[in-house]
Motif scaffolding. Structure first.
Motif, PDB file in Angstrom:
ATOM      1  N   GLY A   1     -17.773  -8.243 -25.228  1.00  9.46           N
ATOM      2  CA  GLY A   1     -16.668  -8.236 -24.233  1.00  9.46           C
ATOM      3  C   GLY A   1     -15.890  -6.758 -24.639  1.00  9.46           C
ATOM      4  N   ARG A   2     -15.081  -6.729 -23.832  1.00  8.12           N
ATOM      5  CA  ARG A   2     -14.051  -5.537 -23.564  1.00  8.12           C
ATOM      6  C   ARG A   2     -12.635  -5.855 -23.452  1.00  8.12           C
ATOM      7  N   ARG A   3     -11.592  -5.287 -23.965  1.00  7.04           N
ATOM      8  CA  ARG A   3     -10.391  -5.370 -23.348  1.00  7.04           C
ATOM      9  C   ARG A   3     -10.243  -4.692 -22.078  1.00  7.04           C
ATOM     10  N   GLY A   4      -9.257  -5.033 -21.381  1.00  9.30           N
ATOM     11  CA  GLY A   4      -8.902  -4.635 -20.251  1.00  9.30           C
ATOM     12  C   GLY A   4      -8.102  -3.585 -20.299  1.00  9.30           C
ATOM     13  N   SER A   5      -8.023  -2.454 -19.563  1.00 15.18           N
ATOM     14  CA  SER A   5      -7.264  -1.650 -19.628  1.00 15.18           C
ATOM     15  C   SER A   5      -6.272  -1.202 -18.367  1.00 15.18           C
ATOM     16  N   MET A   6      -4.985  -0.981 -18.527  1.00 13.51           N
ATOM     17  CA  MET A   6      -4.162  -0.607 -17.368  1.00 13.51           C
ATOM     18  C   MET A   6      -3.004   0.304 -17.665  1.00 13.51           C
ATOM     19  N   THR A   7      -2.669   1.315 -16.822  1.00 15.73           N
ATOM     20  CA  THR A   7      -1.539   2.166 -17.099  1.00 15.73           C
ATOM     21  C   THR A   7      -0.618   1.809 -15.864  1.00 15.73           C
TER      22      THR A   7
ATOM     23  N   SER B   1     -16.091   0.572 -20.899  1.00 14.85           N
ATOM     24  CA  SER B   1     -17.284   0.893 -20.585  1.00 14.85           C
ATOM     25  C   SER B   1     -17.785   0.458 -19.297  1.00 14.85           C
ATOM     26  N   ASP B   2     -19.108   1.023 -18.666  1.00 17.70           N
ATOM     27  CA  ASP B   2     -19.385   0.471 -17.577  1.00 17.70           C
ATOM     28  C   ASP B   2     -19.811  -1.172 -17.556  1.00 17.70           C
ATOM     29  N   ALA B   3     -19.822  -1.741 -18.629  1.00 16.50           N
ATOM     30  CA  ALA B   3     -20.068  -3.050 -18.773  1.00 16.50           C
ATOM     31  C   ALA B   3     -19.037  -3.847 -18.023  1.00 16.50           C
TER      32      ALA B   3
ATOM     33  N   CYS C   1     -23.340 -10.503 -13.909  1.00 13.79           N
ATOM     34  CA  CYS C   1     -24.209 -11.264 -14.786  1.00 13.79           C
ATOM     35  C   CYS C   1     -23.637 -11.103 -16.261  1.00 13.79           C
ATOM     36  N   PRO C   2     -24.251 -11.940 -17.035  1.00 11.33           N
ATOM     37  CA  PRO C   2     -23.901 -11.784 -18.534  1.00 11.33           C
ATOM     38  C   PRO C   2     -24.346 -10.373 -19.133  1.00 11.33           C
ATOM     39  N   VAL C   3     -23.631  -9.658 -19.924  1.00  4.53           N
ATOM     40  CA  VAL C   3     -23.803  -8.554 -20.173  1.00  4.53           C
ATOM     41  C   VAL C   3     -23.199  -8.051 -21.712  1.00  4.53           C
ATOM     42  N   ALA C   4     -24.067  -7.387 -22.393  1.00  6.89           N
ATOM     43  CA  ALA C   4     -23.549  -6.969 -23.801  1.00  6.89           C
ATOM     44  C   ALA C   4     -23.958  -5.627 -24.126  1.00  6.89           C
ATOM     45  N   GLU C   5     -23.310  -5.026 -25.105  1.00  6.43           N
ATOM     46  CA  GLU C   5     -23.589  -3.678 -25.519  1.00  6.43           C
ATOM     47  C   GLU C   5     -24.291  -3.685 -26.877  1.00  6.43           C
ATOM     48  N   LEU C   6     -25.274  -2.874 -27.287  1.00  5.65           N
ATOM     49  CA  LEU C   6     -25.910  -2.662 -28.305  1.00  5.65           C
ATOM     50  C   LEU C   6     -26.609  -1.175 -28.357  1.00  5.65           C
ATOM     51  N   GLY C   7     -26.166  -0.394 -29.342  1.00  2.00           N
ATOM     52  CA  GLY C   7     -26.748   0.875 -29.350  1.00  2.00           C
ATOM     53  C   GLY C   7     -26.797   1.589 -30.770  1.00  2.00           C
TER      54      GLY C   7
END
Length: 378
Positions: A180-186, A329-331, A338-344
């Motif tokens: 997951g990722r946090r949201g970001s707003m300004t 990220s683009d995730a 759909c379900p998404v995760a990041e690994l690199g």
């Protein structure tokens, strides 16, 4: 399975040698298309605005596994800061150097190497495999992944799971899987007052004083204490300006800029209401504009995350931590579908001068990605 694994290094070097500083493609997607077509992928070059993107798919059935990434890179900065040409793809002392080596041309090359070995061992693999590669991740992110996903949805090609190959490992390969990722707003706030002479404050309304009180309300206490998978929401004042050059004038306006990184306890809408409440509590006359670059998202533990965990354990011998920290990220766009995760790769040099990645790590990442495919289609 071939005895010698496919080496990701030549492809990584070829990609780095394309100076694809966002939004330029500089031939990078052509390099990928030439590598994918012989593997049986149907490739679509998709242009939205000035952005070139690539969608490639092999197979038509389910389950549908998608690998997502980007070939655009950030500018290298002053040339004198680099030990070598940032687009040379030079290997020195076992390390690949160049802009994009870490973020994330090296990762894309590793995936194609792992994919090649997976297909060699599983020519009749179940389901289908696709790649969504954009040229707009490091830029405004308006005409890249977002538009390609809309195109895919219109064709009924939304995947069942997606892996984004951002360099998310922290200290060693595979130690982090981002679920997951946090949201970001300004928030851009202009607080309106009444201009006047500083010797006669009763005849003016000082917007600076009122804005300071508003900001104190917002930063005096934590917004929350975090949640199961997320750290606490943070609010940072990133700008404060009144544009006043006279020391005896109370200005008519005061402006502030706030950036909020928020967890799954909030949405941009609920936080916007919080900001309105703080402003209204000080009886402020104000204007406010909100720019949300992404809501928070979380892929709950389940079959897909379990497959990634098993692959990491097989490849490294250690359990990965499930994490949601860092930027965006683009995730965040893929999570809508759909379900998404990041690994690199280990991301210690991304966006830095002399960006680099150990060649051995790239080869290990290729093996890890092959195991991800094996586990995802098991």
């Amino acid at each position: 399975m071939r005895n010698t694994p496919t080496d990701p290094l030549p492809l990584a070097q070829a990609l780095i040698r394309c100076p694809s500083v966002t939004p330029a493609d500089a031939g990078a997607l052509g390099v990928l298309e030439a590598a994918l077509a012989p593997l049986g992928f149907t490739c679509h070059r998709l242009r939205f605005g000035e952005i070139e993107n690539l969608y490639a798919r092999r197979g038509t059935g389910g389950p549908h596994f998608c690998y997502a990434g980007h070939t655009d890179v950030v500018p290298p900065g002053p040339a004198e800061g680099w030990a070598d040409d940032p687009f040379s793809g030079l290997v020195k002392d076992g390390t690949l150097h160049g802009r994009g080596a870490c973020d994330m041309k090296g990762g894309i090359a590793a995936f194609l190497a792992g994919l090649t070995d997976y297909l060699a061992a599983n020519p009749g693999h179940p389901g289908s495999i696709s790649l969504l590669i954009t040229g707009d991740e490091e830029g405004p992110a308006r005409d890249g992944t977002v538009k390609v996903l809309e195109w895919m949805a219109g064709r009924g090609e939304i995947p069942d799971m997606a892996l984004v190959g951002e360099p998310t490992s922290r200290a060693r390969l595979g130690d982090i899987v981002k679920v997951g990722r946090r949201g970001s707003m300004t928030a851009y706030i202009t607080l309106l007052g009444t201009q006047g002479h500083s010797a006669y404050p009763q005849r003016a309304d000082n917007p600076i004083h009122r804005l300071v009180r508003v900001l104190h309300r917002l930063i005096a206490q934590p917004i929350d204490q975090g949640s199961e998978f997320f750290e606490a929401t943070t609010l940072q004042v990133t700008g404060f300006d009144v544009g006043n050059t006279a020391n005896n004038v109370i200005p008519g306006e005061a402006r502030a800029m706030l950036n909020i990184r928020f967890n799954d306890l909030h949405t941009s809408a609920s936080l916007t209401e919080m900001l309105h409440a703080a402003l209204q509590a000080e009886e402020a006359r104000y204007e406010m504009r909100i720019d949300c670059s992404g809501e928070s998202f979380l892929t709950q533990p389940g079959p897909f995350v379990d497959a990634l965990r098993r692959a990491v354990v097989r490849a490294t011998g250690a359990e990965p931590a499930l994490d949601t920290g860092g930027g965006t990220s683009d995730a965040r766009f893929i999570a809508r579908y759909c379900p998404v995760a990041e690994l690199g790769a280990v991301g210690s040099t991304m966006h830095k001068v002399n960006e680099c990645v150990p060649v051995a790590e790239l080869r290990e990442l290729a093996g890890l990605y092959r195991m991800v495919l094996e586990e995802a289609f098991a």
